[in-house]
Design an enzyme around this catalytic site. Structure first.
Site, short mmCIF file in Angstrom:
data_model
loop_
_atom_site.label_atom_id
_atom_site.label_comp_id
_atom_site.label_asym_id
_atom_site.label_seq_id
_atom_site.Cartn_x
_atom_site.Cartn_y
_atom_site.Cartn_z
N SER A 222 47.52 3.61 4.52
CA SER A 222 48.88 3.19 4.90
C SER A 222 49.83 4.35 5.18
O SER A 222 50.89 4.13 5.76
CB SER A 222 49.49 2.33 3.80
OG SER A 222 48.88 1.07 3.77
N LYS B 38 51.03 4.63 8.57
CA LYS B 38 52.10 3.75 9.07
C LYS B 38 53.39 4.54 9.29
O LYS B 38 54.22 4.16 10.13
CB LYS B 38 52.34 2.60 8.08
CG LYS B 38 51.17 1.63 8.02
CD LYS B 38 51.30 0.61 6.89
CE LYS B 38 50.05 -0.27 6.88
NZ LYS B 38 49.93 -1.07 5.65
N TYR C 157 44.07 -0.20 14.84
CA TYR C 157 44.67 -0.13 13.51
C TYR C 157 43.68 0.42 12.48
O TYR C 157 44.03 1.24 11.63
CB TYR C 157 45.14 -1.53 13.12
CG TYR C 157 45.79 -1.65 11.77
CD1 TYR C 157 47.14 -1.36 11.59
CD2 TYR C 157 45.06 -2.07 10.67
CE1 TYR C 157 47.74 -1.49 10.35
CE2 TYR C 157 45.65 -2.21 9.42
CZ TYR C 157 46.99 -1.92 9.27
OH TYR C 157 47.58 -2.05 8.04
N TYR D 236 55.11 -0.14 -0.91
CA TYR D 236 54.74 -1.55 -1.04
C TYR D 236 55.80 -2.28 -1.88
O TYR D 236 56.99 -2.05 -1.71
CB TYR D 236 53.35 -1.69 -1.68
CG TYR D 236 52.26 -0.97 -0.96
CD1 TYR D 236 52.12 -1.05 0.42
CD2 TYR D 236 51.34 -0.18 -1.65
CE1 TYR D 236 51.10 -0.39 1.08
CE2 TYR D 236 50.31 0.47 -1.00
CZ TYR D 236 50.20 0.37 0.36
OH TYR D 236 49.20 1.01 1.01
N VAL E 218 46.41 3.28 0.03
CA VAL E 218 45.38 2.88 -0.94
C VAL E 218 44.24 3.88 -1.01
O VAL E 218 43.34 3.74 -1.84
CB VAL E 218 44.81 1.47 -0.65
CG1 VAL E 218 45.86 0.41 -0.88
CG2 VAL E 218 44.23 1.39 0.74
#
Lengths: 312, 312, 312, 312
Positions: C65, C68, C190, C246, C264
């Site tokens: 992540s 992102k 992705y 998160y 993660v």
């Protein structure tokens, strides 16, 4: 049996026409939106063999969610109570295409008649049949006693092209291990299934086994006349009563009090156990996706015949 | 009518006892938790006047949510269809004490049998009656044909002392304008109402009008024998079938197929329209708050009598 | 600048190792689950050009992540504020992979750092780039100053094979018109993106522009040294502070008080505006998917340097 | 420190007035709805002792939710980290008065700045103080350096009369054991607290300790000058940044990038750590309950001073 059923149907036909314009034809699938709105048909099939029809009762229409009744029955015959490990049997209390409960209930749909549940049923059948579309068509042709029964390929394609939300549900259930086949393949089957066309008179005929303790009278005398066990027939009817009309199931039970299955094509089929079946079709829908004239016609029929009073 | 109903009831009584220990007595209200668990009673009242009973069928128990059936009928008689402006008639698809849907649906409870809905009903009745508790008791005494019928003051108090969640719901609905009396006052009435006690045989008697097109046979020959109109009776039964067993309504419909109302006191009453009523009581509950032995006994009764097959 | 940063990092390294065993390596992607758990690396890059590192700071790990952050910055540079028509900038108050809010908020994800939001960002970039994977790799190679930077093809494939929930989200957004490319294609991009690997020292380097009012110091003197405008840099940092961890963003802000992005794979990068960046990596995760040792190390660093106190 | 702060404030004042009419004065509490809409005040207090003000900066207004900042700080001082057992510190991702998360998260509110969280804080303080209203007033008088500070009894009563939704939340938390005092009593305190009135210049003064590592400069030289520890001050600011603006916290962080607390009275206070505080007031609110002119004024101030750039 009411004495003058034909006269009653004529009366209801007349009354229902006053409601034209109160609903809207489903247009989320482009091809469905082209159906002329001002149509109304109604057919009654009785356990004693009589049939009665008014209006556009012989015009084929798109069954849509009504097919969920047939696929559920097929799956129940094939896998029995194991089926309940993959789908619940409680009303959802939410829109037919809601994905919220799938998240809070670990990918197990609430019942076989909301979209997610019907997708699981189609997934189960897809595992069992190499060509589910033809297997299903075969079963429906036999029940409706019409070897020409078919699905509308244009509507099936239109539906498949816009099936994003159903794809989302299928993938979501797959992420929870509750979907075994590729979602793309199951959606192909699902969209063809939904695009199956019947007339009211055929639909009333095809569901007669539910009024008749599971016996398929079109097979009278043949060895497999018992299409579904009497116990399972009662259970299917119970499920139709609690979950057959999307998120208006309670309202339908209250007003009509019969097991029903509705579809966004504007059709509704109602079961009067021990008496017969009623199929009605009028394409204009209310806000919850149920036929305006169809619901009205059933409510009036129940009032005029007292059929609702016998069952509840 | 099944030939040997007494023998069937004996058989079910014996079979049911094997399930002792599978559930747990409700303990969220301290005083309720003191009920000895291993009790089972069952009573059947038939439209022809016959009554049959086995086990602890004459022991009074706490009706709890079963009273929601009676208050709803009273409110329907008093205000008629206006009632539906303040409460829905759809299954909730959620726990009986969930507050989530009240937020997403603007303070209108889904149906009169979840807690929020029953509170609205009690609010309606509180507006109409200066002393609702005595008005309700009067109605129940007449239906059960017992001038001694009462509520258990100790349980009522225990319930009131821990009614925080119900208070939350009442205030939430008040914030949406769907609660007219002070929540404290309505909760007083609600908790007394829930603490009403009947035996199975009284409960079967008191609900006979629902099996009998609305006629109260205890009043045979009196002018107001028609306790509820036949149409409304059918509608109440429909609502009991779709919403009468908390979030297990679908499962009850599937297994039993009769209108029912359950309570966390361990009681269940089932209606067999045109035939009679069945009340069963056993305090041990399953995870959804319904009596384990009670549900089993009704399922067996339906299988052995075929009563479920007549209605669905 | 703290006097003895190397000594502080050694101290933190020692303290952190006491926490080995308190978390679990992510195993929802099989290939990720094979990473040996007892690893810890930390690297600090300062605006003055200094860099410091301890432990496994030069071992590449899966960014997951954390990417992102980079794709969001790329999209912001490409399409500017139009981006906010397709994704929000509020904390979600829900798990990173929840689909519930997509239904209640019409297919618009809450922010670019939950999965649904990052998928929309990748959809935007997929529309702009014929080969997004190489375009992204090019940008990352330049920022990390490493022409060999790559993604782990095995992890990308493992991720793609189990991406059902992300597929569900993509299709759900497509049903709301908020997804323009085929979900399958976007998911390919992705999953490759998430499988990009960097070491802590590379990650600290690659995010230096966020500590430095948008200037990329690896390009000192080159015409496009200003990688992102100062205003947008401040905004990206604000978003990292409110949404970067998160559903633990509030807890991270409370304990650490710096803009962060977690993954993660066990990595966390934190920005100290005007001072520098900190990258930390340790594969064991807590229940919310954030690195146990990584969060501890950042909290200690803030306590020992007072960096948190300068910004809030 | 920007050279011409007075000139900047004048400029912002002028620009802000162009936005009159774009929002609506809160009217859910009748007495609040009577405030004339076209008012605007702004005050800046700097750590160096300077203060600047424009417009209606000396007009008292209803603090409403801004008081949640003060009660939270008082509770944190009194009970420390134990407080986090009864309230979370994550953004809620939902409306400030939503009850849904209380059900899914067992009666623990997401953070101290949504209504449910502030009610828990007031419950904690109610347990500690025999007369919370006067204890709180004492603390605010000291911080604002005004022995006349008071609450508006008419607004407090208006608020209490319509506090049904807050009562619902209090009872709901009580049902989960997360509320220790009678809801009625806590709501009395809560409504008086919300009705406290300050002017912008007082509010800027009263929050100076948050810009000043916890030191209360009005107490310079007195023994308890350290009103809050430096660590806790940083944490409170972090919480204000992630949760201080209802469900627009992310948007505020993005646009303004400072810890803030907003109220439906139209006030906003912003903290610039190490620099000073800014209080702004204009009664017209946007759809999320935040002051339209207030948010604009803060955004402009950050752009013109670069204060946001120093912190993020």
């Amino acid at each position: 049996m009411p004495r003058h059923l034909p006269a009653l149907l004529d009366q209801i036909h007349t009354e229902a026409q006053a409601l034209f314009g109160q609903g809207r034809v489903a247009d989320y699938i482009p091809a469905l939106g082209e159906v002329p709105p001002r149509q109304f048909g109604m057919a009654v099939a009785l356990c004693n063999g009589e049939t009665h029809a008014v209006g556009d009762a012989h015009t084929p229409f798109s069954l849509q969610s009504i097919t969920k009744l047939f696929t559920f029955v097929l799956a129940l015959k094939l896998v029995g109570d194991e089926l309940w490990q993959r789908v619940g049997r409680e009303p959802s209390g939410a829109a037919f295409n809601s994905i919220v409960q799938l998240e809070t209930e670990n990918g197990i749909p609430r019942n076989p008649f909301i979209n997610a549940g019907a997708l699981v049923i189609t997934d189960i059948l897809t595992t069992r049949y190499a060509h589910l579309d033809y297997a299903l068509l075969g079963a429906l042709r036999r029940l409706a006693d019409d070897p020409e029964l078919h699905w509308n390929a244009r509507i099936a394609k239109s539906e498949r092209d816009t099936a994003h939300r159903n794809m989302a549900m299928a993938y979501f259930m797959k992420s929870h291990g509750n979907f075994h086949n590729p979602p793309e393949l199951v959606l192909d089957n699902y969209c063809r299934q939904c695009a199956t066309e019947m007339s009211c008179s055929q639909l009333a005929q095809a569901t007669m086994f539910l009024a008749n303790k599971g016996r398929d009278q079109s097979l009278r005398g043949e060895p497999d006349e018992q299409f579904l066990s009497a116990d399972d027939t009662r259970r299917v009817n119970a499920l139709l009563l609690t979950c057959g009309a999307y998120d208006a199931a309670g309202d339908f039970a209250y007003r009509i009090g019969l097991p029903v299955k509705t579809g966004v094509g504007g059709g509704i089929v109602a079961i009067v156990p021990g008496v017969g079946t009623v199929a009605v079709w009028a394409p204009e829908l209310d806000a919850k996706g149920n036929s305006v004239l169809g619901a009205f016609a059933l409510e009036r029929l129940v009032q005029l015949t007292g059929w609702g009073h016998n069952t509840l």
